[in-house]
Structures are given as C-alpha cells and as structure tokens.
Design an enzyme around this catalytic site. Structure first.
Site, PDB file in Angstrom:
ATOM      1  N   GLN A  51       0.600  -0.957  -0.007  1.00  0.00           N
ATOM      2  CA  GLN A  51       0.073  -0.178   0.539  1.00  0.00           C
ATOM      3  C   GLN A  51       0.768   1.510   0.197  1.00  0.00           C
ATOM      4  OE1 GLN A  51      -3.047  -1.382   3.700  1.00  0.00           O
ATOM      5  NE2 GLN A  51      -3.869   0.093   2.218  1.00  0.00           N
ATOM      6  N   HIS A 135      -3.829  -8.415   1.719  1.00  0.00           N
ATOM      7  CA  HIS A 135      -3.057  -7.703   1.040  1.00  0.00           C
ATOM      8  C   HIS A 135      -1.492  -7.775   0.435  1.00  0.00           C
ATOM      9  CE1 HIS A 135      -4.382  -3.790   0.774  1.00  0.00           C
ATOM     10  NE2 HIS A 135      -4.978  -4.204   2.471  1.00  0.00           N
TER      11      HIS A 135
HETATM   12 ZN   LIG Z   1      -6.486  -2.572   2.766  1.00  0.00          ZN
END
Ligand SMILES: [Zn+2]
Length: 163
Positions: A51, A135
């Site tokens: 991210q 993720h």
């Molecule tokens: Zn997330």
C-alpha cells in the site's frame, strides 16, 4: 520517519504477490517505522507494504489503545468461525463493504528482531490480520464481496455515519 505516499486501486502493485523478506536489516526497520507513521497519518487500523509502494511481506497493525504490531512474512495459520463485518481499506477510498471474516485467527510471523511470534486474535485484530495478510497476497477485501450490493459508498463524516 516519513509518511509514504499511498497506493490506491487500480494500482497494479496491490495485485502482486509480495516478496518474502530475507533479512530484517535497516531498510526493513525504517520501512516498518515509516509504515507506522503512514498508518497514523492516514488514520488506518493497519497497513501493508504494497500500500506504500513496496512489494514485500511487511504489515503493521495499530488497534486504538493497543500496542502496535509489526509482522514480517506474516501468515494466517488457523481460522475458525465466521462473522459479518463492515470493512474498508485505505487503498479503496470512499467505500465500505459487508463481508465475512473469521471469528478467531491465529497468525504467525517475525518481529523486527527476527523472533517468531504467534498471535491469536478475535474481533478487530483478527479482521485486521486477515485484511493485511490479504494485501501481501495481492487480494483486497472487495474480492470477498458476495455481490456489488454489499459495497457502499462511504462519506467519512460523523453526521453521515449516523444514518
Ligand atoms: Zn487495506
């Protein structure tokens, strides 16, 4: 420490399987620190390295009023039960979705000293562990939506949240 720029969908890094961390060196320690600062700056409960643009298996989780957890090469080793949750993601701004998560999760990984840790979690921590481990495998919570009616536009103001 530094706040790192956030990657949002459809950034392809979010769909890559992140690489295993081979050595917990100063780069990884700095990355973990920056991820904690970024998580706080973006007001998230957790953040995974992809991210912030780094395709490595590093996650941090900060449940309000609890100690921050950093896990290197984390894995979910056991899941049990099922519950409905309302979930959001910093990388999918403006939406929340209704999905199912496990009731109890056991995760393992390494801490920043290279020591193996095992965490048995319920509630928000269990949800965050499943979310962040997702993720690093290139999956997003939206993959778990039964249908698109379960995804809602979300306006993060207190007034709107109430209704
Ligand atoms: Zn997330």
């Amino acid at each position: 420490m530094a706040v790192l720029p956030l990657r949002v969908t459809p950034d392809p890094i979010l769909r890559l399987k992140a690489k295993r961390v081979r050595a917990i060196d100063s780069y990884i320690k700095k990355l973990a620190e920056d991820m904690v600062e970024s998580m706080h700056a973006y007001d998230g409960v957790g953040i995974a390295a992809p991210q912030v643009g780094v395709s490595l298996r590093v996650i941090v989780i900060g449940i309000p009023d609890e100690e921050i957890i950093t896990l290197i090469n984390p894995e979910i080793v056991k899941k049990s039960g099922e519950r409905d949750v309302n979930e959001g993601c910093l990388s999918i701004p403006g939406y929340r979705g209704e999905i199912k998560r496990a009731e109890t999760v056991v995760a393992k990984g390494l801490d920043l000293h290279g020591k193996e840790v095992r965490i048995k979690a319920t509630e928000l921590l269990a949800q965050a562990l499943e979310h962040e481990v997702g993720h690093i495998q290139g999956s997003l919570y939206t993959d778990l939506l039964e249908n698109m009616d379960k995804l809602h536009k979300y306006v993060p103001t207190e007034e709107k949240e109430a209704d």
